[in-house]
Design a protein around this motif. Structure first.
Motif, PDB file in Angstrom:
ATOM      1  N   THR A  43      25.236 -26.886 -15.767  1.00 36.94           N
ATOM      2  CA  THR A  43      24.295 -26.984 -14.647  1.00 36.94           C
ATOM      3  C   THR A  43      24.680 -28.061 -13.629  1.00 36.94           C
ATOM      4  O   THR A  43      24.020 -28.200 -12.600  1.00 36.94           O
ATOM      5  CB  THR A  43      22.872 -27.269 -15.180  1.00 36.94           C
ATOM      6  N   GLN A  45      26.382 -29.638 -10.518  1.00 35.76           N
ATOM      7  CA  GLN A  45      26.640 -28.921  -9.252  1.00 35.76           C
ATOM      8  C   GLN A  45      28.111 -28.539  -9.059  1.00 35.76           C
ATOM      9  O   GLN A  45      28.421 -27.531  -8.435  1.00 35.76           O
ATOM     10  CB  GLN A  45      26.157 -29.740  -8.050  1.00 35.76           C
ATOM     11  N   ALA A  49      29.220 -24.660  -8.592  1.00 39.31           N
ATOM     12  CA  ALA A  49      29.991 -24.199  -7.434  1.00 39.31           C
ATOM     13  C   ALA A  49      31.293 -23.527  -7.854  1.00 39.31           C
ATOM     14  O   ALA A  49      31.701 -22.517  -7.276  1.00 39.31           O
ATOM     15  CB  ALA A  49      30.273 -25.369  -6.492  1.00 39.31           C
ATOM     16  N   SER A 274      30.475 -26.341  -1.135  1.00 32.99           N
ATOM     17  CA  SER A 274      29.179 -25.905  -1.649  1.00 32.99           C
ATOM     18  C   SER A 274      28.613 -26.948  -2.638  1.00 32.99           C
ATOM     19  O   SER A 274      27.428 -27.303  -2.573  1.00 32.99           O
ATOM     20  CB  SER A 274      29.373 -24.532  -2.318  1.00 32.99           C
ATOM     21  N   ALA A 275      29.466 -27.470  -3.510  1.00 35.66           N
ATOM     22  CA  ALA A 275      29.018 -28.485  -4.482  1.00 35.66           C
ATOM     23  C   ALA A 275      28.578 -29.755  -3.761  1.00 35.66           C
ATOM     24  O   ALA A 275      27.589 -30.383  -4.127  1.00 35.66           O
ATOM     25  CB  ALA A 275      30.147 -28.801  -5.453  1.00 35.66           C
ATOM     26  N   GLU A 277      27.353 -30.107  -0.702  1.00 35.26           N
ATOM     27  CA  GLU A 277      26.033 -29.952  -0.068  1.00 35.26           C
ATOM     28  C   GLU A 277      24.922 -30.028  -1.114  1.00 35.26           C
ATOM     29  O   GLU A 277      23.906 -30.690  -0.911  1.00 35.26           O
ATOM     30  CB  GLU A 277      25.959 -28.620   0.672  1.00 35.26           C
ATOM     31  N   ALA A 278      25.140 -29.343  -2.229  1.00 33.52           N
ATOM     32  CA  ALA A 278      24.118 -29.320  -3.283  1.00 33.52           C
ATOM     33  C   ALA A 278      23.914 -30.720  -3.871  1.00 33.52           C
ATOM     34  O   ALA A 278      22.781 -31.162  -4.104  1.00 33.52           O
ATOM     35  CB  ALA A 278      24.527 -28.339  -4.373  1.00 33.52           C
ATOM     36  N   GLN A 279      25.004 -31.428  -4.049  1.00 30.55           N
ATOM     37  CA  GLN A 279      24.921 -32.758  -4.670  1.00 30.55           C
ATOM     38  C   GLN A 279      24.224 -33.753  -3.733  1.00 30.55           C
ATOM     39  O   GLN A 279      23.395 -34.547  -4.179  1.00 30.55           O
ATOM     40  CB  GLN A 279      26.352 -33.229  -5.020  1.00 30.55           C
ATOM     41  N   LYS A 281      22.023 -33.078  -1.466  1.00 35.44           N
ATOM     42  CA  LYS A 281      20.610 -32.723  -1.431  1.00 35.44           C
ATOM     43  C   LYS A 281      19.916 -33.274  -2.686  1.00 35.44           C
ATOM     44  O   LYS A 281      18.850 -33.880  -2.597  1.00 35.44           O
ATOM     45  CB  LYS A 281      20.510 -31.187  -1.368  1.00 35.44           C
ATOM     46  N   LYS A 282      20.556 -33.087  -3.817  1.00 30.59           N
ATOM     47  CA  LYS A 282      19.968 -33.576  -5.075  1.00 30.59           C
ATOM     48  C   LYS A 282      19.824 -35.096  -5.068  1.00 30.59           C
ATOM     49  O   LYS A 282      18.836 -35.635  -5.543  1.00 30.59           O
ATOM     50  CB  LYS A 282      20.833 -33.159  -6.268  1.00 30.59           C
TER      51      LYS A 282
END
Ligand code: KDO
Length: 335
Positions: A43, A45, A49, A274-275, A277-279, A281-282
């Motif tokens: 799970t 990021q 990705a 992609s990773a 951006e997700a990271q 945000k988290k």
């Protein structure tokens, strides 16, 4: 290549890598099998990705096969496994690379990288070319893209009423788990702590049983690995804007057509983006989540940490291995 102990061992690895390449690459249904090993969970990021972006983008000619939680290869042995043909991919740290090539310690030094954007600028700049080339030539590993792991902070078992971390002096005697290579241990000492080497997969239990006082990782990792269940505070030291590289076997790369190579590189860059951006945000969202879990998050005296850490690096043997002008160029790219 100079015949040093280090030069000899990487030379030997490169040779066995060529041998494994000659003996053929794992093929399934005429597709190249790409085994990826990481200590990270499914799970995380970066894992997400790679599975959701990288795998599908190369699926015409490759089968992406991830192995999580260091279940295939122990943390820190992945690069050697790629070099010897036992693995095709990993999410490699600069600290692991520094065990082969000391100059990579420049990317492990506290407060050098300023942001996720800065990491990308450095990775794509000419300053990075000799680093990439050396890893490729001497270890048989291609660094395809830079992944953002996040800002590392000090996460302790004690509530703030027992241990308030304002300056490096407050970490004196604190038994801080850091990953097990010299570059990590150096960072732990530079922070003022008493670092203990330990594999990532053992950290939760060590925090739970009190065999360490704390650990350092970015907030998304504190949540993903559930360290928040066994800790009470996070001093937001931001001591390392941490990165990993998507590392890929050169032997496999050389077996691919030019078109496939382009697809692999693009897939890696897309997955990293992609990773990232997700990271990011988290990292923002998780402050509230951690506070809800009862943790105290606070900013220590950042200037005190920055100057203590920077002084330790600049006075060290590590800095002596950094290529002339590299630190200046990296600093310029932050602007
Ligand atoms: C860790 O062991 O603390 C660390 O954060 C080090 C990183 O370089 C990276 O290997 C990471 O663990 C793993 O991917 C697990 O998130």
């Amino acid at each position: 290549m100079k015949l040093t102990r280090r030069g000899f061992s990487v030379g030997a690895l490169a040779l066995s890598c060529m041998i494994s390449s000659a003996s053929g690459i794992a093929l399934a249904q005429d597709k190249v099998k790409l085994r990826m090993s990481t200590p990270a969970s499914e799970t995380d990021q970066r894992s997400v990705a790679l599975a959701e972006v990288f795998g599908p983008e190369v699926s015409e000619f490759a089968i992406y096969e991830p192995h999580y939680n260091a279940s295939l290869i122990a943390q820190g042995s992945e690069l050697e496994s790629i070099a010897t043909g036992d693995l095709e991919m990993s999410i490699a740290s600069a600290q692991e690379l520094a065990t082969f090539f000391p100059e990579f310690s420049i990317f492990t030094a506290g407060y050098v990288h300023q942001s996720a954007e800065h990491q990308v600028a450095v990775f794509n700049d000419a300053v990075m070319d000799p680093f990439k080339q050396k890893v490729e030539d001497e270890l048989g590993v291609k660094l395809l893209a830079v992944m953002y792991l996040g800002k590392r902070h000090v996460n302790l078992r004690f509530p703030r009423s027992e241990k308030d971390v304002k300056t490096p002096e407050d970490l004196a005697g604190v038994n801080l788990r850091m990953p097990g290579t010299d570059a990590w241990q150096f960072l732990g000492r530079a922070l003022g702590a008493n670092p203990t080497p330990m594999a990532f997969t053992e950290v939760y239990t060590a925090l739970q049983t009190g065999s360490v006082d704390g650990q350092d990782n970015p907030l998304p990792t504190v949540v993903d690995a559930k360290f928040y269940e066994v800790t009470k505070q996070v001093a937001l030291t931001q001591h390392l804007v941490d990165l990993n590289y998507i590392a890929f076997s050169k032997a496999v790369w050389d077996e691919l057509s030019e078109e496939q190579q382009k697809a692999v590189e693009k897939a890696a860059v897309d997955a990293a983006e992609s990773a990232r951006e997700a990271q990011l945000k988290k990292e923002e969202e998780l402050v509230a989540f951690l506070e809800e879990q009862g943790l105290e998050l606070y900013e220590p005296d950042l200037e005190a940490f920055r100057s203590h850490v920077q002084k330790a690096y600049l006075e060290s043997d590590l800095a002596a291995s950094w290529p002339d002008g590299a630190l200046d160029r990296i600093n310029e790219l932050a602007k």
